[in-house]
Scaffold this active site. Sequence first.
Site, PDB file in Angstrom:
ATOM      1  N   ASP A   1      51.582 -19.455 -10.376  1.00 55.28           N
ATOM      2  CA  ASP A   1      51.232 -18.792  -9.094  1.00 55.28           C
ATOM      3  C   ASP A   1      50.620 -17.719  -9.572  1.00 55.28           C
ATOM      4  O   ASP A   1      50.628 -17.070 -10.479  1.00 55.28           O
ATOM      5  CB  ASP A   1      52.267 -18.675  -8.415  1.00 55.28           C
ATOM      6  CG  ASP A   1      51.822 -17.850  -7.126  1.00 55.28           C
ATOM      7  OD1 ASP A   1      50.932 -18.146  -6.436  1.00 55.28           O
ATOM      8  OD2 ASP A   1      52.531 -16.897  -6.713  1.00 55.28           O
TER       9      ASP A   1
ATOM     10  N   ASP B   1      49.473 -14.375  -6.799  1.00 59.10           N
ATOM     11  CA  ASP B   1      49.873 -13.466  -5.939  1.00 59.10           C
ATOM     12  C   ASP B   1      51.259 -13.228  -6.106  1.00 59.10           C
ATOM     13  O   ASP B   1      52.182 -14.155  -5.984  1.00 59.10           O
ATOM     14  CB  ASP B   1      49.462 -13.615  -4.693  1.00 59.10           C
ATOM     15  CG  ASP B   1      48.096 -13.709  -4.624  1.00 59.10           C
ATOM     16  OD1 ASP B   1      47.286 -12.811  -4.134  1.00 59.10           O
ATOM     17  OD2 ASP B   1      47.182 -14.638  -4.781  1.00 59.10           O
TER      18      ASP B   1
END
Length: 299
Positions: A89, A91
């Site tokens: 991922d 963010d």
Amino acid sequence: MAYVATLISNPSAPALTREAIHHARSVLPQAQDAVVLAPEVAVDIHFAPPLGADSQALADAVRGALGGAPLDVVVQMEAGRRKRLFLADMDSTMIGQECIDELADLVGLKAHVSAITERAMRGEIAFEPALRERVALLRGLPANVVGEVLRERIHLTPGAAELVGTMKANGAYTALVSGGFTLFTGNIAERLGFDEHRANTLLVDEGRFVGAVEEPILGREAKLATLVELRDQMHLAPSETMAVGDGANDLAMLCEAGLGVAYHAKPAVAAAAHARIDHGDLTALLFMQGYSRDDFRTA
């Protein structure tokens, strides 16, 4: 069957003491002497639990023995620790910020958008409609502000460059898979040396955001599908894969990976993932694969 418990502290505030190692060994069956991966930062403790041992229960036992020390504990089988496919991922994982929140700040709506982001990442509301709602608030914002945001507001998470660089140097394929936007993942993937990136496309007309994203939205199911697709393309076993994330939209991907790591994650994500990192930086994902600090590389 041989197991290993990895104890990890944050390299910026080393907290791994001889006393902590002693306490950890005291609750691990047939524990061997600790193997130092980085002095005062990370060690491996090899041990031999009874048949049918539960790695989560063993990790909890070690955490209990540590008495609240700021140390992460990862327990797993010794075989196959080093992974050949890594999905991450972006963010609040590979970077320290939520990109959409920073864009919203430019139109004076950061607090409002951040609250929606937090609820979506906790799994309290569905990701896709929450993304559409937040993106709609960006309508009319000049698209060229992305460069400014990347320069002035977005910062790589400590250990990110070493994590990607070391895994690639050892033959792993790396993919940045985000529910955010390609305008950001392209830059971050290039800076860190990821082999590929996938994210959502913000629609632009005459240099301004139109307040919508290209459908279908890359969310929870798309992250899972990416892991399965890349794994199958590379003819890998599930055990040869690793994924990391912090939010509810990462959970399906984390559970499907051979080693799913919740990184400074929301409580429900940390509880469900195979491993959790609450104190360390991203080099923790290298230590848990048995890499020592001397093995670290950057792209």
